[in-house]
Write an enzyme that holds these catalytic residues in place. Structure first.
Site, PDB file in Angstrom:
ATOM      1  N   ARG A 195       0.744  -1.151  -0.057  1.00  0.00           N
ATOM      2  CA  ARG A 195       0.028   0.267   0.084  1.00  0.00           C
ATOM      3  C   ARG A 195       0.870   1.277  -0.018  1.00  0.00           C
ATOM      4  O   ARG A 195       0.464   2.353   0.718  1.00  0.00           O
ATOM      5  CB  ARG A 195      -1.128   0.105   1.067  1.00  0.00           C
ATOM      6  CG  ARG A 195      -1.641  -1.173   1.448  1.00  0.00           C
ATOM      7  CD  ARG A 195      -2.732  -1.457  -0.093  1.00  0.00           C
ATOM      8  NE  ARG A 195      -3.585  -2.629   0.031  1.00  0.00           N
ATOM      9  CZ  ARG A 195      -3.251  -3.773  -0.377  1.00  0.00           C
ATOM     10  NH1 ARG A 195      -2.179  -4.009  -1.257  1.00  0.00           N
ATOM     11  NH2 ARG A 195      -3.895  -4.705  -0.234  1.00  0.00           N
ATOM     12  N   SER A 246     -11.184  -0.825   2.929  1.00  0.00           N
ATOM     13  CA  SER A 246     -10.433  -1.327   4.166  1.00  0.00           C
ATOM     14  C   SER A 246     -10.022   0.237   4.702  1.00  0.00           C
ATOM     15  O   SER A 246      -9.242   0.747   4.056  1.00  0.00           O
ATOM     16  CB  SER A 246      -9.203  -2.160   3.751  1.00  0.00           C
ATOM     17  OG  SER A 246      -9.597  -3.575   3.416  1.00  0.00           O
ATOM     18  N   GLU A 316      -5.065   3.086   5.874  1.00  0.00           N
ATOM     19  CA  GLU A 316      -5.300   2.966   4.282  1.00  0.00           C
ATOM     20  C   GLU A 316      -6.053   4.197   3.770  1.00  0.00           C
ATOM     21  O   GLU A 316      -5.604   4.310   2.546  1.00  0.00           O
ATOM     22  CB  GLU A 316      -5.742   1.603   4.070  1.00  0.00           C
ATOM     23  CG  GLU A 316      -5.646   1.184   2.720  1.00  0.00           C
ATOM     24  CD  GLU A 316      -5.785  -0.309   2.418  1.00  0.00           C
ATOM     25  OE1 GLU A 316      -6.531  -0.487   1.448  1.00  0.00           O
ATOM     26  OE2 GLU A 316      -5.344  -1.305   3.063  1.00  0.00           O
TER      27      GLU A 316
END
Length: 324
Positions: A195, A246, A316
């Site tokens: 990420r 998420s 995130e």
């Protein structure tokens, strides 16, 4: 500092630029443009007409004013106090999606592998790229169907799911820098990880597209895999309520959802923001949640998990703007 733009002309270094052909929206509620359906307003939101128009807009924005590029807003929260600067909406604008015919300037294909390259601009929805590839008999991009955002956002955060990541198949990046210069960059120029994607030499710029090298294979099997992944997503995620996917990254060797659930936080609620009872790493808007409700719930989850497990979850989602 407030700057007002004239729609008739834009002053840039070296003279007067062509007329901007896009649309400015003032004090535009960002709840209309983010998947949480909550949050404050953009002082100025610009919808460019096309890539050329975007370039001229970026060149026109004063250096001391922030620029925020937004796709589908699927991992973004704008605080209730709103966001200053200029928000630029890319979804529905940078939509080019095509098989790449040129070979000059692209890295060579690996030997003994039958591949093709797909170019996708930043405003293309990731699931659309997955379906396009499968339709053209290309495999390896099926996981993109499970990413609820645009190609630009997927590249920027190295989005991934089901064991694959966006940068796995990227061979070249199309970027626009703060000076309004278009660039083509190679993956080797970036540091990437879970990420995460950033230039090795920091420079303010945005992804406006990418070239993906995919293998030729069984298109029908690829389409079936996409259908299977989407069924799994529907079964395991609270897609019936506004959410941003998420909220936290998975810590090494574990899952954020498991830690959150183990701390008894499933269903925990602040205002109309709630930790999903279906998937603990999702925060859903069950009514009229404010950005403040959502951010307070994110902070509560972070603090509670750290207190119980000594693990500090990393976000995130991206949060911008001013607190009310």
């Amino acid at each position: 500092m407030r700057h007002d733009y004239r729609m008739s002309e834009v002053e840039v270094a070296g003279g007067t630029a062509p007329v901007l052909r896009g649309r400015f929206l003032y004090n535009e509620p960002m709840s209309r443009h983010v998947s949480w359906r909550a949050g404050g307003s953009a002082r100025r939101l610009y919808v460019p007409a096309d890539l050329e128009d975007l370039v001229w807009l970026v060149r026109s924005v004063p250096a001391d004013e922030a620029i925020h590029m937004v796709g589908l807003g699927s991992n973004l929260l704008v605080r209730d106090g709103g966001v200053a600067g200029v928000v630029i909406l890319l979804h529905g604008v940078l939509t080019k999606l095509a098989l790449e015919s040129r070979t000059h300037g692209l890295p060579p294909a690996p030997p003994a592998r039958d591949t093709a390259v797909v170019y996708a601009q930043a405003g293309v929805a990731s699931p659309k790229l997955a379906r396009f590839a499968a339709t053209h008999g290309l495999v390896g991009g099926e996981f993109l169907a499970g990413i609820p955002g645009t190609v630009g956002g997927a590249i920027a955060m190295n989005a991934g799911c089901y064991g694959s990541e966006t940068w796995d198949t990227l061979v070249q990046l199309h970027t626009l820098d703060r000076q309004g210069q278009l660039n083509e960059r190679l993956p080797e120029e970036y540091v990437t990880g879970y990420r995460h994607a950033a230039l090795k030499r920091p420079h303010e710029e945005w992804f406006i597209g990418g070239w993906f090298r995919l293998e030729r294979g069984d298109g029908a099997a690829s389409r079936e895999r996409i259908r299977s992944l989407l069924k799994t997503r529907i079964a395991s995620q609270p897609l019936n309520l506004p959410n941003a996917g998420s909220v936290f990254r998975n810590p090494p060797g574990d899952f954020a959802a498991r830690l959150i659930e183990a701390c008894g936080l499933k269903g925990h609620r602040i205002g109309d923001a709630q930790v999903s009872t279906k998937h603990a790493n999702f925060i859903v808007n069950v009514g009229k949640a404010t950005a403040t409700d959502i951010e307070r719930l994110i902070e509560h989850v972070e603090d509670s998990v750290e207190a119980r497990t000594n693990v500090r979850l990393m976000r995130e989602v991206r949060i911008i703007g001013e607190r009310q």
